[in-house]
Design an enzyme around this catalytic site. Structure first.
Site, PDB file in Angstrom:
ATOM      1  N   PHE A 135       0.862  -1.180   0.000  1.00 58.56           N
ATOM      2  CA  PHE A 135       0.000   0.000   0.000  1.00 58.56           C
ATOM      3  C   PHE A 135       0.900   1.233   0.000  1.00 58.56           C
ATOM      4  CE2 PHE A 135      -2.825   3.136   2.048  1.00 58.56           C
ATOM      5  CZ  PHE A 135      -3.937   2.998   1.238  1.00 58.56           C
ATOM      6  N   ASP A 204       2.477  -5.936   8.339  1.00 61.37           N
ATOM      7  CA  ASP A 204       1.277  -5.113   8.252  1.00 61.37           C
ATOM      8  C   ASP A 204       0.089  -6.064   8.146  1.00 61.37           C
ATOM      9  OD1 ASP A 204      -0.936  -3.637   7.318  1.00 61.37           O
ATOM     10  OD2 ASP A 204       0.336  -2.165   6.327  1.00 61.37           O
ATOM     11  N   TYR A 229     -10.422  -0.629  11.441  1.00 65.86           N
ATOM     12  CA  TYR A 229     -11.696  -0.245  10.824  1.00 65.86           C
ATOM     13  C   TYR A 229     -12.106  -1.148   9.675  1.00 65.86           C
ATOM     14  CZ  TYR A 229      -8.200   2.340   8.060  1.00 65.86           C
ATOM     15  OH  TYR A 229      -7.099   2.706   7.327  1.00 65.86           O
ATOM     16  N   LYS A 230     -11.312  -2.167   9.365  1.00 64.16           N
ATOM     17  CA  LYS A 230     -11.677  -3.091   8.300  1.00 64.16           C
ATOM     18  C   LYS A 230     -12.398  -4.302   8.907  1.00 64.16           C
ATOM     19  CE  LYS A 230      -7.656  -1.648   5.561  1.00 64.16           C
ATOM     20  NZ  LYS A 230      -8.335  -0.801   4.579  1.00 64.16           N
ATOM     21  N   ARG A 378     -12.841  -4.955  -6.297  1.00 61.77           N
ATOM     22  CA  ARG A 378     -12.513  -5.675  -5.052  1.00 61.77           C
ATOM     23  C   ARG A 378     -13.798  -6.010  -4.303  1.00 61.77           C
ATOM     24  NH1 ARG A 378      -8.250  -3.244  -1.021  1.00 61.77           N
ATOM     25  NH2 ARG A 378     -10.001  -1.832  -0.734  1.00 61.77           N
TER      26      ARG A 378
END
Length: 403
Positions: A135, A204, A229-230, A378
């Site tokens: 990312f 990560d 938050y995922k 996605r």
């Protein structure tokens, strides 16, 4: 739709209903607030709202802050929230208590981990290996951390990282699951390779925590970071976390020595003395409103085994791919997510032409996923609230869009 295709669709819908009826995790959907008529497949970007969060947040604002005021740092447990909530996350990533501290963003925690990891590494090493497909923010932070630590960033494909780690490698930064493709990387083997070479490894976990077993302690990971938050459903902008393995805590030297990480924060001394344990990963005053919303959100995991979540995740993504193959004309979409279970996270990424427009049409029809440039759709499968009927409907809607 021909009789044959109608029969296929009927069969898939029947199978989806049977799979949902047999699913032991299906009842967990009741722990979330989801809009009617929507298939939500974007939990890999923002998890759904757990039902207890609204009441908890209202209490934090109206009573803990509104009535108790500053007394809540003690009486409502605000001061100890970063460690307490860290211990709630710990079993979801395979960590014993006392090794996870919550606070700041993933980017800030990554900076702490990379510079702290470089300071843990043996002197004389010159390289910081970074996942070449990471990312973007991870790459930006790695470049800055490398400049501060006097290291050279070396991009590496995670599938070839083991052979790239050598005696000059100080720190290795890898993503457990690739954010774009959903590819799962081999954390046990890559961690073992880093440790064998004397390098410090930082993982990560943004796209794996809450979706599959991680096993940080079992596999002797040094440091790890992740967002909440995922798949952990902590809410937009929820604070991230930092894992510091117990064996490194006494020597971990944070590049951000804030007052909250001081051994005696209220002594207000000019000299910094790091707190014991993972607490030294704290920096400034915790974001209490979002932190306590996260704590309430984590209640959705009560009694849930990550292994059961992983089993359902694989079944969901298998079924979705089967439905896509049945509903979408051949050659119009291509899966860039590995088919092998051992190489797949909890999302499916499909490549197609006009992907941005296709995702916009899916969302307009009540199937919410997301788009990644230049050509990737996605779909994130969060087993706590996504079912097999959702997977079938999403694939069928995609088929309708392609005619």
């Amino acid at each position: 739709m021909s009789d044959t295709s109608e029969d296929i669709a009927a069969d898939l819908r029947t199978r989806a209903a049977a799979l949902d009826a047999a699913d032991e995790l299906a009842k967990l959907r009741e722990r979330f607030t989801l809009p009617d008529g929507v298939v939500y497949l974007d939990g890999n970007s923002l998890g759904a709202l757990p039902t207890g969060v609204a009441a908890t947040t209202a209490d934090v604002v109206a009573r803990q802050w509104g009535e108790l005021l500053i007394r809540s740092w003690d009486e409502s447990g605000w001061w100890t929230a970063p460690e307490r909530i860290g211990d709630k996350i710990a079993p979801l990533i395979g960590a014993a208590p006392g090794q996870v501290v919550v606070g700041d963003s993933t980017s800030v925690n990554l900076f702490k981990a990379l510079v702290g990891g470089a300071r843990l590494a043996a002197p004389g090493r010159t390289k910081l290996l970074v996942d070449s497909a990471t990312f973007p923010t991870d790459g930006y932070i790695a470049q800055s951390a490398a400049r501060l630590a006097g290291l050279t960033v070396v991009p590496v494909d995670p599938s070839r990282a083991a052979e790239a780690i050598d005696a000059d490698t100080a720190v290795v930064l890898l993503n457990h699951v690739d954010y774009r493709s959903g590819r799962l990387h081999d954390l046990p083997a890559l961690t073992a390779a880093a440790r064998a070479a004397g390098a410090v490894v930082v993982w990560d976990l943004c796209h794996s925590a809450g979706a599959l077993p991680v096993g940080l302690d079992e596999h002797d990971v040094d440091l790890a970071v992740g967002c909440t938050y995922k798949y952990l459903n902590g809410g937009p902008g929820a604070p991230a976390y930092l894992y510091i393995a117990a064996r490194h805590q006494d020597a971990f030297d944070s590049p951000l020595p804030g007052w909250n990480g001081h051994a005696d924060p209220f002594a207000m001394t000019p000299a910094y003395e790091a707190a014991r344990g993972a607490t030294r990963g704290r920096v400034g005053t915790p974001d209490i409103l979002s932190m306590l919303a996260l704590e309430a959100a984590l209640d959705a995991w009560d009694g849930v085994a990550v292994e059961a979540v992983r089993a359902k995740s694989l079944a969901l993504t298998d079924f979705f791919l089967e439905c896509v193959a049945a509903y979408v004309p051949q050659g119009l979409v291509e899966s860039v997510t590995p088919a092998e279970h051992e190489r797949r996270g909890s999302q499916v990424s499909l490549r197609c032409e006009n992907a941005r427009e296709v995702m916009g049409e899916l969302i307009a029809r009540g199937v919410i996923g997301d788009f990644r440039a230049p050509d990737v759709l996605r779909f994130g499968f969060t087993p706590l609230y996504v079912g097999f009927a959702d997977a079938e409907r999403a694939a069928r809607t995609l088929g309708h869009i392609f005619g």
